[in-house]
Design an enzyme around this catalytic site. Structure first.
Site: not given
Ligand code: NAD
Length: 330
Positions: A155, A232-234, A258, A263, A295, A297-298
């Protein structure tokens, strides 16, 4: 397989039913979340299918294992809501959907940035009331700004591509560097440097013990020029109380989220007739420079289709005794 599907929404049913016809699986949809109270519903099922708002803790896992469940099929990428140690201990396999559409989340991130910056949500409401005043709607050019991306996986990289296309420089922080981000000119640096040198900071790392509250008072202290902060992550990547203070002190210029730490008690339901008991989200909503989505974004057709397909493929592979590439281990 007999699948107990929790927190089923109309859009889940639509896309899963389309894919289901191609499999031998049977799904029973439940509107409730899976927890210790609802675990009884899983009696006689082989698998449970859950989303991010189901906190599958040790107690719930013990109960569903006793009822005969063998598999937890997550229809999400993040796995922070599952007690993986407990699942492993109870002999349950956990599958996820690692990459259903990184672009869906990256594009929503860009939507939050553009809306928050150019205030189109406010303009929309004003114009509907015949108020064509531009007072208070000034934004800034995104072009030429520096975007700090924390987590440059699937992402994060998709988000970098979008921001690069808009003429931004990319600062990146990730323990693992992504070639693609380097090739597009992204500069990897320590977190502190990113925090103090970015106009927009966007979080794309997973929620793990090392990243919990990665944005806290200490991190906010390091920010210069009141950056826009986007998550938009967690939710728990941000310490909400500290971010509220940062907004009050104008250390943070604006906030787009998001996701929210608490939540699961609020999102994915219509609470419009209820008094919100969560004071932190109520405070956030009172800021003129905060934009919250629940939430979503997906939530694109492509992502929902991919989620349904991969979730059912994971279960088919398991049933056929094959190695499931999307298995999550503690
Ligand atoms: P991914 O595994 O491809 O990428 C995650 C990245 O974070 C990796 O490159 C990893 O090395 C890095 N990382 C790990 N520890 C870290 C740290 N301490 N500091 C900085 N970076 C670090 O995952 P992705 O598919 O890109 O998804 C990322 C996150 O997005 C998911 O874990 C999820 O929480 C969130 N997400 C949110 C939604 C939404 O609808 N809002 C939907 C999907 C995913």
């Amino acid at each position: 397989m007999k699948i107990a599907f929790f927190t089923a929404k109309s859009y889940d049913k639509y896309y899963f039913n389309q894919q289901l016809a191609k499999t031998q699986h049977e799904i029973t949809y439940f509107e409730d979340a899976l927890n210790a109270e609802t675990a009884i519903l899983t009696r006689g099922f082989d698998a449970v299918c859950v989303f991010v708002n189901n906190m599958v803790d040790r107690e719930t896992i013990g109960l569903i294992a006793d009822y005969g469940v063998k598999v937890i099929a997550l229809r999400s990428a993040g796995v922070n809501n599952i007690d993986l140690q407990a699942a492993d201990g109870a002999g349950l396999q956990v599958f996820r959907v690692p990459a259903y559409s990184p672009e869906a989340v990256a594009e929503h991130t860009a939507a939050l940035i553009l809306t928050l910056n150019r205030k189109t949500h406010k303009a929309y409401n004003r114009v509907r009331e015949n108020n064509f005043s531009l007072e208070g709607l000034t934004g800034f050019n995104i072009h030429g700004k520096t975007v700090g991306v924390i987590g440059t996986g699937k992402i994060g990289a998709a988000f970098c591509r979008i921001m690069k296309g808009m003429g931004c420089s990319i600062n990146a922080y990730d323990p693992y560097q992504n070639e693609e981000v380097i090739n597009m000119g992204g500069k990897y640096m320590e977190l502190d440097e990113l925090l103090s040198n970015s106009n927009i900071i966007s979080l794309h790392c997973p929620l793990i013990p090392e990243t919990k509250h990665i944005i806290n008072r200490e991190a906010i202290e390091k920010m210069n020029d009141s950056p826009m902060l986007i998550n938009t992550s967690r939710g728990a990547l941000i310490n909400t109380g500290d971010v509220i203070d940062g907004l009050k002190e104008k250390k943070i210029g604006s906030l787009g989220i998001d996701v929210y730490e608490q939540e699961e008690h609020i999102f994915f339901q219509d609470l419009s007739e209820q008094v919100i008991q969560d004071d932190e989200i109520a405070r956030l909503m009172a800021f003129p420079n905060v934009l919250i989505t629940g939430h979503q974004a997906f939530l694109t057709k492509e992502a929902l289709n991919e989620i349904a397909k991969t979730t059912l493929n994971n279960l088919s592979a398991y049933e056929a005794g094959e190695e499931v590439g999307n298995q999550v281990r503690p």
